[in-house]
Scaffold this active site. Structure first.
Site, PDB file in Angstrom:
ATOM      1  N   LYS A   1      -8.075   1.328  -6.618  1.00 56.63           N
ATOM      2  CA  LYS A   1      -8.915   0.757  -5.568  1.00 56.63           C
ATOM      3  C   LYS A   1      -9.908   1.810  -5.085  1.00 56.63           C
ATOM      4  O   LYS A   1      -9.672   3.005  -5.250  1.00 56.63           O
ATOM      5  CB  LYS A   1      -8.053   0.203  -4.420  1.00 56.63           C
ATOM      6  CG  LYS A   1      -7.148   1.218  -3.716  1.00 56.63           C
ATOM      7  CD  LYS A   1      -6.233   0.483  -2.740  1.00 56.63           C
ATOM      8  CE  LYS A   1      -5.451   1.435  -1.880  1.00 56.63           C
ATOM      9  NZ  LYS A   1      -4.471   0.768  -1.010  1.00 56.63           N
TER      10      LYS A   1
ATOM     11  N   ARG B   1      -7.813   9.925   1.748  1.00 57.63           N
ATOM     12  CA  ARG B   1      -7.122   8.994   0.848  1.00 57.63           C
ATOM     13  C   ARG B   1      -7.598   9.168  -0.593  1.00 57.63           C
ATOM     14  O   ARG B   1      -6.904   8.772  -1.529  1.00 57.63           O
ATOM     15  CB  ARG B   1      -7.358   7.551   1.296  1.00 57.63           C
ATOM     16  CG  ARG B   1      -6.789   7.250   2.676  1.00 57.63           C
ATOM     17  CD  ARG B   1      -7.354   5.935   3.216  1.00 57.63           C
ATOM     18  NE  ARG B   1      -6.981   4.790   2.406  1.00 57.63           N
ATOM     19  CZ  ARG B   1      -7.572   3.590   2.499  1.00 57.63           C
ATOM     20  NH1 ARG B   1      -8.575   3.408   3.352  1.00 57.63           N
ATOM     21  NH2 ARG B   1      -7.155   2.595   1.745  1.00 57.63           N
TER      22      ARG B   1
ATOM     23  N   ASP C   1      -9.234  -7.044  -1.862  1.00 58.56           N
ATOM     24  CA  ASP C   1      -8.778  -6.349  -0.667  1.00 58.56           C
ATOM     25  C   ASP C   1      -8.522  -7.435   0.387  1.00 58.56           C
ATOM     26  O   ASP C   1      -8.866  -8.609   0.194  1.00 58.56           O
ATOM     27  CB  ASP C   1      -9.839  -5.351  -0.195  1.00 58.56           C
ATOM     28  CG  ASP C   1      -9.242  -4.225   0.651  1.00 58.56           C
ATOM     29  OD1 ASP C   1      -8.090  -4.354   1.096  1.00 58.56           O
ATOM     30  OD2 ASP C   1      -9.943  -3.225   0.884  1.00 58.56           O
TER      31      ASP C   1
ATOM     32  N   ASP D   1       0.857  -1.188   0.000  1.00 52.41           N
ATOM     33  CA  ASP D   1       0.000   0.000   0.000  1.00 52.41           C
ATOM     34  C   ASP D   1       0.891   1.234   0.000  1.00 52.41           C
ATOM     35  O   ASP D   1       1.476   1.593   1.028  1.00 52.41           O
ATOM     36  CB  ASP D   1      -0.901   0.011   1.238  1.00 52.41           C
ATOM     37  CG  ASP D   1      -1.990  -1.043   1.170  1.00 52.41           C
ATOM     38  OD1 ASP D   1      -2.694  -1.095   0.152  1.00 52.41           O
ATOM     39  OD2 ASP D   1      -2.122  -1.817   2.134  1.00 52.41           O
TER      40      ASP D   1
ATOM     41  N   HIS E   1     -13.360  -2.610   7.083  1.00 49.97           N
ATOM     42  CA  HIS E   1     -12.531  -3.437   7.957  1.00 49.97           C
ATOM     43  C   HIS E   1     -13.367  -4.029   9.092  1.00 49.97           C
ATOM     44  O   HIS E   1     -13.043  -5.079   9.637  1.00 49.97           O
ATOM     45  CB  HIS E   1     -11.389  -2.614   8.565  1.00 49.97           C
ATOM     46  CG  HIS E   1     -10.406  -2.111   7.563  1.00 49.97           C
ATOM     47  ND1 HIS E   1     -10.622  -0.962   6.838  1.00 49.97           N
ATOM     48  CD2 HIS E   1      -9.208  -2.592   7.162  1.00 49.97           C
ATOM     49  CE1 HIS E   1      -9.591  -0.760   6.033  1.00 49.97           C
ATOM     50  NE2 HIS E   1      -8.726  -1.735   6.208  1.00 49.97           N
TER      51      HIS E   1
ATOM     52  N   ARG F   1       4.579   3.119   3.578  1.00 54.75           N
ATOM     53  CA  ARG F   1       4.982   1.914   4.292  1.00 54.75           C
ATOM     54  C   ARG F   1       6.450   1.933   4.705  1.00 54.75           C
ATOM     55  O   ARG F   1       6.867   1.106   5.498  1.00 54.75           O
ATOM     56  CB  ARG F   1       4.708   0.675   3.422  1.00 54.75           C
ATOM     57  CG  ARG F   1       3.225   0.314   3.325  1.00 54.75           C
ATOM     58  CD  ARG F   1       2.694  -0.103   4.669  1.00 54.75           C
ATOM     59  NE  ARG F   1       1.274  -0.421   4.676  1.00 54.75           N
ATOM     60  CZ  ARG F   1       0.316   0.409   5.068  1.00 54.75           C
ATOM     61  NH1 ARG F   1       0.618   1.641   5.465  1.00 54.75           N
ATOM     62  NH2 ARG F   1      -0.946   0.037   5.081  1.00 54.75           N
TER      63      ARG F   1
END
Length: 642
Positions: free
Chosen positions: A255, A225, A341, A145, A268, A153
Site C-alpha cells: 500500500k 510508516r 483503502d 493493518d 483521511h 493492532r
C-alpha cells in the site's frame, strides 16, 4: 482463466522452512545472521499454529473447482456481499454487547465476505474472530493493518489506574526504522513474525508493507510508516518483508498504490494529490510496487489520491480504472487481490454517495470494498448497477472467484477456526521478540552530537531531567525509556508535558460515524506547562526532551508541536545542554532550534524506548543511517556511530 491464479498457492511447510533458511543466507551479515541461527530456527521447530494456520497446499485447479461450485449457489446480492468487508474491534466483548451484536448481525444477515479487525489483545482477537466465523454462512477472510508487526493492532492494553501493561504481540519499529538498519534480514524477520503471530489470531491478510516512498517531509500521514525516501531502499526492504509474510503463511498487501509518499494532504481528511510527471512516477513511486509484484505480492491496497499524470479527471486513484486496471493489472501485471483503502475516508468520498463510491470502486477493478459506511447500501448499489447494465455479473464473479479461491487455499472450507489455547505458544515468544529487539537497537540513529554527549558519561549522581512530550492517551510514553535511564542515574527527574486540544478527533468507522474523519486542532503545550518545565530543568547537567507525537489519521500537517520551540529556546537561554529524541516524527528537528544532540528512535513502543536509553547509556552500539533527508539538518545516509 487459470493463469491469473498461478500465485494463489503457498509452498508446503517444508518449502517454507527452506525459504526461511535461504532468506537468512541471502540477508545482510553481522547481527542478521545471528537471528537466522536462533530465532528463525526456533520458529521452524514449532508446530503449525492452532488448527487452521498452515495454508492448504491444494492446487489452483482444486481451489477453482470449489470456488465455482460455491459461486453457482449464490445470488447476485450474496456475490457482492463477499466483496464487502466491515471493521470490527478486536476487544473482549460479551455475547450480548451491542458493539458485538451489530457486527455479528451484519455478517449473518448480509452474508459478508470478510472483516478488517482492529485493536485488542491477542486472545481477545482470536476469540472474536472465531465467534464471527461461526455465524458466517461462508468462511470469512480476515485482514488487519499490521505495519509494525501483529502488535500494530494487538498490543494488548493497560490496566488503570495502576498503569499495568497487559502484554500483547511483538512490536517492531516503524518501517522507516527498519530502513535505518539497512538490514533486509530484519525486514524478512519482521514479516515472519507478523505472519506467525497474525495467523495464530485468525488473521489471513496483513495490510502491509507500506511501499510508499516518503520523499516529502511534510507528509502528514505516511512519514515513518514508509521505509524511506529512496525507491531502491524501499523496494529492497519491501521485497524482504513481503517474502517474510508470505513464506510463513499469510497474504501480504502493498500500500498505497500507486504511491502516497509525495503528498502534503491526509487522505483521511481530504483528496490527496501527487502532482508529478509519469516519468517521475515510473522512476520513483512505482519502483517498490513493481519490485513487490515481481516478488509475488498477493494483495494491493489503493490510494485515495489524485494523480494527474495517470488520470486527468481529478478522481481518487481508488476509483480510477486507468490506474487500477490499465496500469496496475495490465501494465504492471498484478494478478492478486485488490483492496480499497477504507471507503469511509474523506479522500475517496468527496462529494459522492457511498453507493456511487462502491460502484466506481468495482468499475476500477477492486476486489474488496473495505469499510463502507453502510454495508447494506453498498451491496444494494452494486447489485442494482449490475441489473441496470452499468456493471456485468461476470465482473462480480471475477472478484468473488478470487476471494473464494483464497479461502479454499487457507483451508477455511474445512476448518475456519483457530485454537485460542495455542495463541500464547506463538505470540510474543522469545523467538519473535528477539529479532524485534535487535531491530529496535540497530535502528537507533544519531543525527547530531556537537558536544559529544552520547554516550552519556556523566557521574552517577548527576542531575538529569527527562521531559516527555506525548498525547494524554499515550500511557506508555517515556515509561520504559526513563526506567532504563534511572538504572544509571537514580536522581533522574521525569516530567510529562501533554499538548492540549479543544476538541476530540474522530476516526471514521472506528468512532462509529459515517465519514467522520475531521482534523484535530493543533495541540499546544500550554505556556504555564513550559514555564514549569523550565523551572524544574534549571541547573540540570543534561535535559533530554523526547517527543512521541507524529503522523496520524487526524493530522493535517507536520508542524512541530506548539510550545516545543518555546521550551527549547528557554533551555538554550539557560545554557542547558539538551538532547532531543524523536520516537515518532523523523522530521521533528525541522522548525525547531538546533539542540546539542539529536537522536531518532523510530517508534514509541517499549522496545524502542529501551533501545534508545541503552544507546544513550553506551550499553548498545549506535549504527543507524538515515533513510531520509532532513532538509537543512542531515542528508540521506547520514548517521553518527558510537
Amino acid at each position: 482463466m487459470n493463469a491469473p491464479y498461478k500465485r494463489y498457492r503457498f509452498a508446503p511447510l517444508v518449502a517454507t522452512i527452506a525459504a526461511v533458511a535461504a532468506g537468512c543466507a541471502s540477508a545482510n551479515a553481522s547481527a542478521g545472521s545471528a537471528i537466522g541461527s536462533s530465532a528463525s530456527a526456533a520458529a521452524t521447530r514449532r508446530p503449525a499454529v492452532g488448527t487452521a494456520t498452515v495454508p492448504n497446499a491444494s492446487s489452483p485447479a482444486a481451489q477453482r473447482r470449489w470456488a465455482d461450485s460455491v459461486l453457482a449457489t449464490l445470488s447476485l446480492e450474496q456475490k457482492v456481499a463477499q466483496m464487502v468487508w466491515v471493521w470490527t474491534l478486536g476487544d473482549f466483548a460479551p455475547v450480548d454487547a451491542g458493539s458485538y451484536t451489530a457486527i455479528e448481525n451484519q455478517i449473518r444477515e448480509l452474508e459478508l465476505g470478510g472483516v478488517i479487525v482492529s485493536v485488542g489483545g491477542p486472545a481477545d482477537i482470536a476469540t472474536k474472530i472465531n465467534a464471527l466465523q461461526r455465524v458466517a454462512k461462508l468462511p470469512l477472510l480476515v485482514g488487519a493493518d499490521l505495519e509494525t508487526g501483529a502488535a500494530f493492532r494487538a498490543r494488548g492494553g493497560w490496566f488503570l489506574p495502576n498503569a499495568i501493561e497487559l502484554g500483547g504481540a511483538t512490536s517492531f519499529p516503524y518501517q522507516m526504522g527498519i530502513g535505518a538498519t539497512r538490514d533486509t534480514m530484519l525486514a524478512y524477520e519482521m514479516g515472519r513474525v507478523t505472519a506467525v503471530e497474525g495467523r495464530a489470531m485468525g488473521i489471513h491478510m496483513a495490510f502491509a508493507p507500506v511501499l510508499d516512498v516518503n520523499n516529502n517531509p511534510k507528509n502528514p500521514v505516511i512519514s515513518a510508516r514508509s521505509f524511506g525516501e529512496d525507491p531502491t531502499l524501499v523496494a529492497q526492504m519491501g521485497r524482504s518483508l513481503v517474502r517474510g509474510i508470505q513464506q510463513n503463511g499469510m497474504l501480504a498487501t502493498g500500500k498505497h498504490f500507486p504511491g502516497h509518499g509525495d503528498t502534503e494532504q491526509n487522505s483521511h481528511l481530504e483528496l490527496s494529490r501527487v502532482n508529478v510527471s509519469r516519468a517521475r512516477l515510473d522512476s520513483v513511486e512505482l519502483v517498490p510496487f513493481q519490485a513487490a509484484i515481481d516478488a509475488g505480492l498477493r494483495g494491493m491496497m489503493t490510494f485515495h489520491g489524485d494523480l494527474p499524470a495517470l488520470d486527468t479527471t481529478k478522481t481518487a486513484a481508488t476509483l480510477s480504472k486507468a490506474v487500477m486496471t490499465d496500469l496496475l493489472r495490465n501494465t504492471m501485471k498484478f494478478d492478486g487481490l485488490l483492496v480499497t483503502d477504507a471507503l469511509d475516508m474523506n479522500g475517496v468520498l468527496g462529494g459522492i454517495t457511498m453507493g456511487e463510491a462502491t460502484i466506481r470502486a468495482v468499475e476500477a477493478g477492486n476486489d474488496v470494498l473495505l469499510m463502507p459506511t453502510d454495508a447494506k447500501v453498498s451491496i444494494r448499489a452494486v447489485a442494482e448497477a449490475v441489473r441496470a447494465g452499468r456493471l456485468t455479473e461476470a465482473r462480480i464473479d471475477e472478484s468473488v472467484r478470487k476471494l473464494l479461491m483464497a479461502k479454499h487455499e487457507f483451508g477455511l472450507n474445512v476448518n475456519r477456526l483457530v485454537n485460542v489455547e495455542e495463541v500464547r505458544a506463538h505470540v510474543g515468544t522469545v523467538a519473535n521478540t528477539g529479532p524485534a529487539r535487535l531491530a529496535a537497537e540497530k535502528s537507533i540513529t544519531l543525527v547530531r552530537d556537537s558536544l559529544g554527549l552520547v554516550p552519556m558519561k556523566l557521574p552517577r549522581e548527576a542531575r538529569v531531567v527527562s521531559i516527555t512530550i506525548s498525547g494524554r492517551a499515550d500511557l506508555s510514553a517515556g515509561r520504559a525509556f526513563d526506567a532504563e535511564l534511572r538504572s544509571q542515574y537514580p536522581r533522574l527527574q521525569s516530567l510529562t508535558l501533554t499538548p492540549e486540544v479543544v476538541a476530540e478527533a474522530t476516526a471514521g468507522a472506528a468512532a462509529g460515524q459515517a465519514g467522520g474523519y475531521r482534523v484535530t486542532p493543533d495541540p499546544t503545550i500550554l505556556p504555564a506547562s513550559v514555564e514549569n518545565a523550565l523551572r524544574i530543568a534549571q541547573g540540570a547537567d543534561l535535559v533530554i526532551v523526547s517527543s512521541y507525537i507524529g503522523a496520524a489519521t487526524n493530522t493535517a500537517n507536520m508542524k512541530p508541536t506548539a510550545g516545543l520551540p518555546e521550551l527549547l529556546n528557554g533551555l538554550r537561554a539557560a545554557n542547558t545542554k539538551v538532547l532531543l529524541t524523536s520516537f515518532n516524527n523523523p522530521y521533528l528537528q525541522l522548525g525547531l532550534p538546533l539542540t546539542e544532540a539529536h537522536m531518532l528512535a523510530w517508534s514509541p513502543w517499549t522496545m524502542s524506548q529501551r533501545a534508545a536509553a541503552r544507546a544513550l547509556l553506551g550499553r548498545a552500539p549506535i549504527t543507524g543511517k538515515l533513510p531520509i533527508t532532513i532538509p537543512g539538518v542531515a542528508n540521506f545516509g547520514h548517521g553518527l556511530t558510537r
